[in-house]
Write an enzyme that holds these catalytic residues in place. Structure first.
Site, mmCIF file in Angstrom:
data_model
loop_
_atom_site.group_PDB
_atom_site.id
_atom_site.type_symbol
_atom_site.label_atom_id
_atom_site.label_comp_id
_atom_site.label_asym_id
_atom_site.label_seq_id
_atom_site.Cartn_x
_atom_site.Cartn_y
_atom_site.Cartn_z
ATOM 1 C CG LEU A 65 -1.837 -1.257 1.316
ATOM 2 C CD1 LEU A 65 -2.665 -1.231 2.594
ATOM 3 C CD2 LEU A 65 -2.750 -1.355 0.098
ATOM 4 N N PRO A 66 0.267 2.407 -0.375
ATOM 5 C CG PRO A 66 -1.227 4.061 -1.061
ATOM 6 C CD PRO A 66 -1.119 2.595 -0.836
ATOM 7 C CB THR A 97 7.872 2.441 1.904
ATOM 8 O OG1 THR A 97 8.497 1.605 0.939
ATOM 9 C CG2 THR A 97 8.923 3.254 2.631
ATOM 10 C CE LYS A 172 11.708 1.338 0.287
ATOM 11 N NZ LYS A 172 12.369 1.042 -0.980
ATOM 12 C CE LYS A 247 5.729 6.220 1.352
ATOM 13 N NZ LYS A 247 5.265 4.838 1.205
HETATM 14 P P1 NAD Z 1 0.943 2.573 -6.307
HETATM 15 O O1 NAD Z 1 0.322 3.859 -5.929
HETATM 16 O O2 NAD Z 1 1.200 2.250 -7.735
HETATM 17 O O3 NAD Z 1 0.066 1.359 -5.684
HETATM 18 C C1 NAD Z 1 -0.563 1.386 -4.439
HETATM 19 C C2 NAD Z 1 -1.938 0.783 -4.623
HETATM 20 O O4 NAD Z 1 -2.565 0.603 -3.357
HETATM 21 C C3 NAD Z 1 -2.877 1.664 -5.460
HETATM 22 O O5 NAD Z 1 -3.282 0.942 -6.607
HETATM 23 C C4 NAD Z 1 -4.043 1.957 -4.513
HETATM 24 O O6 NAD Z 1 -5.295 1.995 -5.175
HETATM 25 C C5 NAD Z 1 -3.953 0.784 -3.572
HETATM 26 N N1 NAD Z 1 -4.600 0.982 -2.272
HETATM 27 C C6 NAD Z 1 -4.541 2.047 -1.441
HETATM 28 N N2 NAD Z 1 -5.228 1.786 -0.312
HETATM 29 C C7 NAD Z 1 -5.744 0.545 -0.431
HETATM 30 C C8 NAD Z 1 -6.528 -0.309 0.395
HETATM 31 N N3 NAD Z 1 -6.955 0.085 1.600
HETATM 32 N N4 NAD Z 1 -6.860 -1.542 -0.056
HETATM 33 C C9 NAD Z 1 -6.428 -1.953 -1.270
HETATM 34 N N5 NAD Z 1 -5.684 -1.206 -2.107
HETATM 35 C C10 NAD Z 1 -5.338 0.027 -1.692
HETATM 36 O O7 NAD Z 1 2.293 2.484 -5.462
HETATM 37 P P2 NAD Z 1 3.516 1.485 -5.699
HETATM 38 O O8 NAD Z 1 4.534 2.168 -6.532
HETATM 39 O O9 NAD Z 1 3.003 0.135 -6.082
HETATM 40 O O10 NAD Z 1 4.124 1.462 -4.217
HETATM 41 C C11 NAD Z 1 3.509 0.691 -3.179
HETATM 42 C C12 NAD Z 1 4.402 0.741 -1.955
HETATM 43 O O11 NAD Z 1 5.694 0.216 -2.298
HETATM 44 C C13 NAD Z 1 4.635 2.162 -1.418
HETATM 45 O O12 NAD Z 1 4.654 2.118 -0.010
HETATM 46 C C14 NAD Z 1 5.981 2.538 -1.988
HETATM 47 O O13 NAD Z 1 6.640 3.510 -1.191
HETATM 48 C C15 NAD Z 1 6.675 1.190 -1.999
HETATM 49 N N6 NAD Z 1 7.748 1.022 -3.001
HETATM 50 C C16 NAD Z 1 7.547 1.392 -4.288
HETATM 51 C C17 NAD Z 1 8.576 1.188 -5.211
HETATM 52 C C18 NAD Z 1 8.428 1.579 -6.677
HETATM 53 O O14 NAD Z 1 9.440 1.548 -7.409
HETATM 54 N N7 NAD Z 1 7.221 1.894 -7.137
HETATM 55 C C19 NAD Z 1 9.779 0.612 -4.815
HETATM 56 C C20 NAD Z 1 9.930 0.210 -3.492
HETATM 57 C C21 NAD Z 1 8.891 0.417 -2.575
#
Ligand code: NAD
Length: 295
Positions: A65-66, A97, A172, A247
């Site tokens: 999740l975000p 994260t 992280k 964030k």
């Molecule tokens: P993203 O915004 O693409 O995906 C997050 C998803 O969570 C969204 O589709 C949103 O609709 C969904 N969501 C939010 N609340 C929800 C809930 N209660 N129930 C179900 N779904 C819900 O973000 P991302 O890039 O996939 O990143 C996700 C996490 O991973 C974050 O914490 C980010 O910091 C971490 N992260 C991302 C990356 C990257 O390269 N994108 C790398 C490492 C870590």
């Protein structure tokens, strides 16, 4: 075979869920945006419309999740928190994260219900998620990390135990503060080289074979067209959003304040990413910070 309830099928969650499916797990998926889960149905996922349905028959919960608010909102949401609907002995793996405080809060609430829980944020980006080569930075008991290993090992290649609950989150944010700093440094070096007549492909190759070599340069070159299959070569779409980097830098600054650590480079990186977001770039990949240095 285990049944996994998987929440959050965005840029990272969708490819992670795909690797669990490929490994033969039953995966029940949910995202607030249904358009993101539909494509997974064709790959064998069971698409669900509400969290209560997602956890039906599941023994393991994985979240991607975000931010803190989404994680706390899902797991500990007054009388509707997911933890109240899970059974004892289930395993919860939060790969989002979050702040260390958030991870510790969910862990304490889970353990109070005899539910095993680890924080397991990831490093490796969207490409690592797709390739199943993520690094998992785990916080929790050694036993709980071992229970999670069969799931994590099909989504990643490094499963590292950082310490007790919240330690994965600390590791992280240290990593991402460093990532922001070397991404900005890489952009600066490339822009200065180009401003002085160098070809960004040639300069990238030189830096890769010199002491300026780093992850951003090697796997995530921010200059459009230097590397295939990176966000810079597709208009900075589909990677790690500037908003998410902001964030993480905010979490790092909070942690630094708490521990009285000096983080001048991290603080400058935070300011630059915040400025970049105010120019309407929040949804772009974080390597787009190059734009802030361009005329
Ligand atoms: P993203 O915004 O693409 O995906 C997050 C998803 O969570 C969204 O589709 C949103 O609709 C969904 N969501 C939010 N609340 C929800 C809930 N209660 N129930 C179900 N779904 C819900 O973000 P991302 O890039 O996939 O990143 C996700 C996490 O991973 C974050 O914490 C980010 O910091 C971490 N992260 C991302 C990356 C990257 O390269 N994108 C790398 C490492 C870590």
């Amino acid at each position: 075979m285990n049944t996994i309830a998987f929440f959050g099928c965005g840029n990272m969650g969708a490819p992670m869920a795909r690797n669990l499916l490929k490994a033969g797990f039953t995966v029940r998926v949910f995202d607030l945006n249904p358009a993101l889960t539909e494509p997974l149905a064709t790959e064998g996922a069971i698409v669900t419309a509400a969290p209560s349905d997602t956890i039906a028959g599941a023994d393991t919960v994985i979240t991607m999740l975000p931010h803190d608010a989404a994680v706390l909102g899902l797991y500990i949401n007054g009388e509707n928190g997911l933890l109240d609907f899970l059974t004892a002995d289930m395993l919860v793996i939060d790969c989002s994260t979050t702040s260390p405080e958030c991870a510790r809060k969910v862990s304490a609430a889970a353990h109070a219900r005899n539910i095993a829980m680890i924080d397991a944020p990831v490093s490796g980006g969207v490409a690592g998620a797709a390739a199943g080569t993520l690094s998992f930075l785990c916080g929790g008991t050694a036993d709980d990390v071992e229970r999670a290993r069969p799931f994590l090992s099909v989504m990643g290649k490094n499963i590292m135990h950082a310490g007790p609950a919240g330690a994965g989150a600390v590791a992280k944010i240290c990593n991402n503060m460093l990532l922001a700093v070397h991404m900005i440094g890489t952009c600066e070096a490339l822009q200065m080289g180009v401003d002085n007549g160098l070809d960004p492909v040639v300069l990238s190759d030189i830096l890769l074979k010199s002491s300026g070599r780093n992850w951003s340069l090697e796997l995530y070159n921010p200059w459009p067209g230097v590397m295939d299959n990176v966000p810079a070569s597709r208009d900075y779409s589909g990677g790690f959003q500037v908003d998410l980097m902001n964030k993480d830098l905010g979490l790092a600054m909070e942690a630094a304040l708490h521990s009285k650590s000096a983080t001048p480079m991290g603080a400058l990186a935070k300011q630059l990413y915040a400025l970049h977001a105010t120019h309407g770039n929040g949804k772009l990949d974080f390597s787009s910070i190059l734009k802030i240095l361009q005329p």
